[in-house]
Design a protein around this motif. Sequence first.
Motif, mmCIF file in Angstrom:
data_model
loop_
_atom_site.group_PDB
_atom_site.id
_atom_site.type_symbol
_atom_site.label_atom_id
_atom_site.label_comp_id
_atom_site.label_asym_id
_atom_site.label_seq_id
_atom_site.Cartn_x
_atom_site.Cartn_y
_atom_site.Cartn_z
ATOM 1 N N LYS A 3 32.378 41.957 58.518
ATOM 2 C CA LYS A 3 30.917 42.052 58.413
ATOM 3 C C LYS A 3 30.365 43.206 59.257
ATOM 4 N N LYS A 4 31.163 43.664 60.235
ATOM 5 C CA LYS A 4 30.723 44.802 61.055
ATOM 6 C C LYS A 4 30.806 46.114 60.268
ATOM 7 N N PHE A 5 31.641 46.137 59.235
ATOM 8 C CA PHE A 5 31.818 47.341 58.421
ATOM 9 C C PHE A 5 31.000 47.296 57.137
ATOM 10 N N ILE A 6 30.586 46.086 56.738
ATOM 11 C CA ILE A 6 29.849 45.929 55.487
ATOM 12 C C ILE A 6 28.414 45.527 55.829
ATOM 13 N N SER A 7 27.465 46.369 55.444
ATOM 14 C CA SER A 7 26.070 46.188 55.877
ATOM 15 C C SER A 7 25.325 45.107 55.103
ATOM 16 N N GLN A 31 33.191 46.497 44.733
ATOM 17 C CA GLN A 31 34.425 47.245 45.004
ATOM 18 C C GLN A 31 34.172 48.454 45.898
ATOM 19 N N LYS A 32 33.063 49.156 45.674
ATOM 20 C CA LYS A 32 32.755 50.340 46.485
ATOM 21 C C LYS A 32 32.596 49.977 47.950
ATOM 22 N N GLY A 33 32.053 48.796 48.214
ATOM 23 C CA GLY A 33 31.881 48.338 49.586
ATOM 24 C C GLY A 33 33.212 48.106 50.265
ATOM 25 N N ILE A 34 34.172 47.547 49.540
ATOM 26 C CA ILE A 34 35.520 47.329 50.088
ATOM 27 C C ILE A 34 36.209 48.670 50.331
ATOM 28 N N GLU A 35 36.017 49.591 49.383
ATOM 29 C CA GLU A 35 36.617 50.935 49.546
ATOM 30 C C GLU A 35 36.051 51.633 50.778
ATOM 31 N N GLU A 36 34.751 51.467 51.003
ATOM 32 C CA GLU A 36 34.117 52.069 52.183
ATOM 33 C C GLU A 36 34.645 51.419 53.460
ATOM 34 N N LEU A 37 34.851 50.115 53.415
ATOM 35 C CA LEU A 37 35.443 49.422 54.567
ATOM 36 C C LEU A 37 36.817 50.004 54.907
ATOM 37 N N ILE A 38 37.615 50.252 53.869
ATOM 38 C CA ILE A 38 38.954 50.820 54.083
ATOM 39 C C ILE A 38 38.855 52.211 54.706
#
Length: 308
Positions: free
Chosen positions: A53-57, A65-72
Amino acid sequence: MRRRNELTEEEMKIIKKTISDDEAFDLFFRDCYLRNLRPATIEYYKNEFHAAKKFISIPLVECEQKGIEELILQSKKVMKITTINTRLRALRAFYNYLNKNKLIEKNPMKNIKLLRDRQKTIETLDNKEIEALIRVLRKKKTFIGFRDEVVLLVFLDTGVRLSELIGIEVDDVRDNKIIIRKTKNLFERIVYLSDTTQEQLKRYLMIRGYVETNKLFINRDNKELKPHSIQTSFSKYGKEAKISKRVSPHTFRHTMAKRMIMAGVDAFSLMTILGHSDMTITKRYVNLWGPDIEQKHKQYGALKGLKL
C-alpha cells in the motif's frame, strides 16, 4: 443541455458495487483461517499487503495491471528481486481470491509474472567448519552450550526447519527417531537420528530434567525456546568459530541435504525426509552443488578409462 447516453468511468464506479480494502482483507483472512493456514503465513500476507500500500496510491481493490507494474518498477530501485517476488506472491494470492469470488472484475495479477533472478549457489558447511562450531560450543561448558550442541546435531542429522525444531516435544522423541508434528505442509513425518545424536540427546534429557513445558528444547529459565534465540546464537557461534559463511538453521538444512545427496541418497527419499511438498526444491538441491558435480564428472565421466 441534453445528457450523454453513455456513463463515464467515474459514473460507472458510483453504480458498481464496490468493496473497501478493509472489507476485502477481512474476507481474505477469514478464508485463510478456514483453510487453517499457518499463523506465520497469515502474518506474511498482512505484512506484504501493508508494505504494498506504500507503493500503490489507490486502494488495492481498485488497482489495475499498470499499478502492479508501477509497484515492480519502484520496488526494483530499493529491493532485491527475491523480496519483490515475495510481495508479488502475496498479492497474487489476494487478487486470485477476490477474482474467484467475484469481488473484483479483473485480476490485476493475471498477466504479471515473477521476476527472473539468478540462481545463487546455496552455501553449506564443510567438515572443518562443523567441527569448529562443535569446539566453540564445548568450550562453553554451560547448559546453553550443550543444548545448542544437541540442537546442531539434530539440525544436521534430520534437516528439520527451525519452526519444526522449536515445535518438538519430549514425547515426540522415540529412540532413534523424532515425530515432526509442526510441519509447514501440515503433514506429520518421521526423521531419524544417528547413534551420536541419540547419545547426546539422552544426555541432554537427563540434564534438562522435568520442567513445566513439554517442549524438548528450553531456555535457561526452563521456558519454551524461541526461534529468534536460536538464530541469534548460531550467528554468534559462527563468528566465534571464524566461519565466513552465514551460520543459521537454514544453512544446516542445506548442509544436511548436500551431504545426503553426495552420499548417494535418491531425490524422492530426500524429499520425504525434508518434508518438501513436491520435487521442485529437491531437484534444485541436487543441481546446485557445482564444484561437487564437476568432481563427480572427473571421477565417473563416460570417457574415463578410454584410450583415445
